[in-house]
Design a protein around this motif. Structure first.
Motif, mmCIF file in Angstrom:
data_model
loop_
_atom_site.group_PDB
_atom_site.id
_atom_site.type_symbol
_atom_site.label_atom_id
_atom_site.label_comp_id
_atom_site.label_asym_id
_atom_site.label_seq_id
_atom_site.Cartn_x
_atom_site.Cartn_y
_atom_site.Cartn_z
ATOM 1 N N UNK A 114 10.404 14.706 11.213
ATOM 2 C CA UNK A 114 9.145 15.276 10.749
ATOM 3 C C UNK A 114 8.766 14.518 9.491
ATOM 4 N N UNK A 115 7.487 14.540 9.157
ATOM 5 C CA UNK A 115 7.038 13.800 7.977
ATOM 6 C C UNK A 115 5.682 14.312 7.539
ATOM 7 N N UNK A 116 5.288 13.924 6.333
ATOM 8 C CA UNK A 116 3.981 14.301 5.820
ATOM 9 C C UNK A 116 3.661 13.491 4.584
ATOM 10 N N UNK A 117 2.371 13.404 4.301
ATOM 11 C CA UNK A 117 1.888 12.814 3.061
ATOM 12 C C UNK A 117 0.817 13.728 2.514
ATOM 13 N N UNK A 118 0.942 14.108 1.249
ATOM 14 C CA UNK A 118 -0.007 15.014 0.624
ATOM 15 C C UNK A 118 -0.354 14.527 -0.771
ATOM 16 N N UNK A 119 -1.515 14.924 -1.235
ATOM 17 C CA UNK A 119 -1.880 14.705 -2.620
ATOM 18 C C UNK A 119 -1.568 15.948 -3.424
ATOM 19 N N UNK A 120 -0.818 15.774 -4.489
ATOM 20 C CA UNK A 120 -0.440 16.897 -5.345
ATOM 21 C C UNK A 120 -0.776 16.542 -6.784
ATOM 22 N N UNK A 121 -1.724 17.263 -7.369
ATOM 23 C CA UNK A 121 -2.128 17.009 -8.748
ATOM 24 C C UNK A 121 -2.484 15.544 -8.982
ATOM 25 N N UNK B 21 9.280 11.168 -1.833
ATOM 26 C CA UNK B 21 9.071 10.108 -2.818
ATOM 27 C C UNK B 21 7.709 10.271 -3.471
ATOM 28 N N UNK B 22 7.627 9.897 -4.739
ATOM 29 C CA UNK B 22 6.376 9.842 -5.471
ATOM 30 C C UNK B 22 6.557 8.876 -6.624
ATOM 31 N N UNK B 23 5.504 8.656 -7.381
ATOM 32 C CA UNK B 23 5.588 7.758 -8.534
ATOM 33 C C UNK B 23 5.861 8.560 -9.792
ATOM 34 N N UNK C 73 0.841 -1.186 0.000
ATOM 35 C CA UNK C 73 0.000 0.000 0.000
ATOM 36 C C UNK C 73 0.880 1.241 0.000
ATOM 37 N N UNK C 74 0.311 2.422 -0.329
ATOM 38 C CA UNK C 74 1.132 3.632 -0.390
ATOM 39 C C UNK C 74 1.848 3.906 0.927
ATOM 40 N N UNK C 75 3.082 4.304 0.824
ATOM 41 C CA UNK C 75 3.911 4.512 2.004
ATOM 42 C C UNK C 75 3.407 5.710 2.811
ATOM 43 N N UNK C 76 3.508 5.618 4.117
ATOM 44 C CA UNK C 76 3.197 6.736 4.999
ATOM 45 C C UNK C 76 4.463 7.516 5.306
ATOM 46 N N UNK C 77 4.281 8.715 5.867
ATOM 47 C CA UNK C 77 5.446 9.491 6.252
ATOM 48 C C UNK C 77 6.291 8.784 7.291
ATOM 49 N N UNK D 114 -1.456 12.919 -7.370
ATOM 50 C CA UNK D 114 -0.425 11.955 -6.975
ATOM 51 C C UNK D 114 -0.143 12.085 -5.492
ATOM 52 N N UNK D 115 0.286 10.993 -4.888
ATOM 53 C CA UNK D 115 0.708 11.039 -3.491
ATOM 54 C C UNK D 115 2.180 11.397 -3.423
ATOM 55 N N UNK D 116 2.496 12.383 -2.598
ATOM 56 C CA UNK D 116 3.877 12.784 -2.352
ATOM 57 C C UNK D 116 4.121 12.670 -0.860
ATOM 58 N N UNK D 117 5.105 11.881 -0.479
ATOM 59 C CA UNK D 117 5.405 11.626 0.929
ATOM 60 C C UNK D 117 6.803 12.125 1.237
ATOM 61 N N UNK D 118 6.937 12.801 2.370
ATOM 62 C CA UNK D 118 8.231 13.358 2.742
ATOM 63 C C UNK D 118 8.630 13.008 4.157
ATOM 64 N N UNK D 119 9.934 12.990 4.403
ATOM 65 C CA UNK D 119 10.474 12.733 5.740
ATOM 66 C C UNK D 119 11.678 13.640 5.961
ATOM 67 N N UNK D 120 11.765 14.192 7.143
ATOM 68 C CA UNK D 120 12.891 15.030 7.553
ATOM 69 C C UNK D 120 13.673 14.327 8.645
#
Length: 252
Positions: free
Chosen positions: A112-119, A143-145, A87-91, A121-127
């Motif tokens: 820190x982390x987050x997951x957002x939908x952009x246009x 990360x994204x596809x 399944x799609x990765x979480x932050x 697509x899912x974009x997930x980030x980690x700090x």
């Protein structure tokens, strides 16, 4: 982060996008703004569609090819392997993956982390803050596809890593949160961007505190290309990550 005194919308509209021509190109464009109010808005702009949930299906065991008899294996009596559902990765899961593949000898923190939908697509980030002999520095990983290949332009540093994956390296002069931007396109379509900073995350008290880079350029390339960084996770990985990082703040 550092405020140049411009309204967010005015600043974004005044910047010219670099010729990356894809998700990461827009990420770099928006990365020129050092103080971000929403991390994905500054890191990812033009995203590609997220692929549907992948199933890695195991086939049932087939009966023995010999004749029937008491010793013959009957397919119905042999349980089929359970499918491994991804399944799609979480932050939190991305953060756990990043923390697991950073160079040895570095202490991690500043999560820190987050997951957002952009246009669409899912974009997930980690700090992650990395502390070593040179002090504490910061990296951010998104990360994204996307596609496994993209066009390379003359203004980019485009190369292949040790795994044969396409890598683009950009140096963002004057942008301390994206001093070095490494974008790796994995063979499976995962697009990974590693931002190596020369400052820490912005705070009201200190702004963007200057630091030494947490990773060298080569280390950032190796990190971005690591197959552990993916847009997918298993349910078990998600549960473990949530337990390890239960209350992550958003990236500022």
């Amino acid at each position: 982060m550092k405020d140049f005194g411009k309204d967010l919308d005015e600043e974004l509209s005044s910047l010219d996008a670099p010729p990356l021509g894809d998700l990461v190109g827009e990420a770099v464009r928006q990365g020129r703004r050092v103080r971000r109010r929403r991390a994905v808005g500054a890191v990812v702009g033009s995203a590609l569609a997220v692929a549907g949930t992948a199933l890695l299906l195991g086939g049932p065991l087939r009966p023995h090819s010999g004749g029937a008899g008491p010793s013959a294996v009957v397919a119905a009596d042999v349980p089929s392997p359970s499918p491994v559902v991804r399944q799609p990765v979480t932050g939190a899961a991305l953060l756990a993956a990043v923390a697991g593949v950073v160079p040895d000898g570095l202490r991690t923190g500043g999560y820190a982390a987050q997951t957002d939908g952009v246009n669409g697509a899912q974009v997930t980030g980690a700090q992650v803050y990395l502390t070593g002999p040179a002090g504490t520095g910061m990296i951010r990983v998104f990360v994204t596809s996307g596609e496994s290949e993209a066009s390379c332009f003359t203004t980019e540093s485009c190369r292949r890593d040790d795994r044969g994956q396409q890598v683009v390296v950009d140096h963002m002069k004057g942008n301390c949160v994206q001093d070095v931007v490494v974008t790796s396109r994995h063979h499976d379509g995962t697009v990974v961007q590693v931002n190596v900073a020369t400052c820490l995350a912005w705070t009201e008290a200190e702004g963007n505190k200057p630091t030494a880079p947490a990773l060298t350029e080569q280390q950032a390339i190796a990190l971005a290309g690591d197959p552990a960084l993916s847009v997918w996770m298993t349910a078990e990985e998600g549960l473990r990550a949530k337990a390890a990082y239960p209350d992550l703040p958003r990236i500022l």
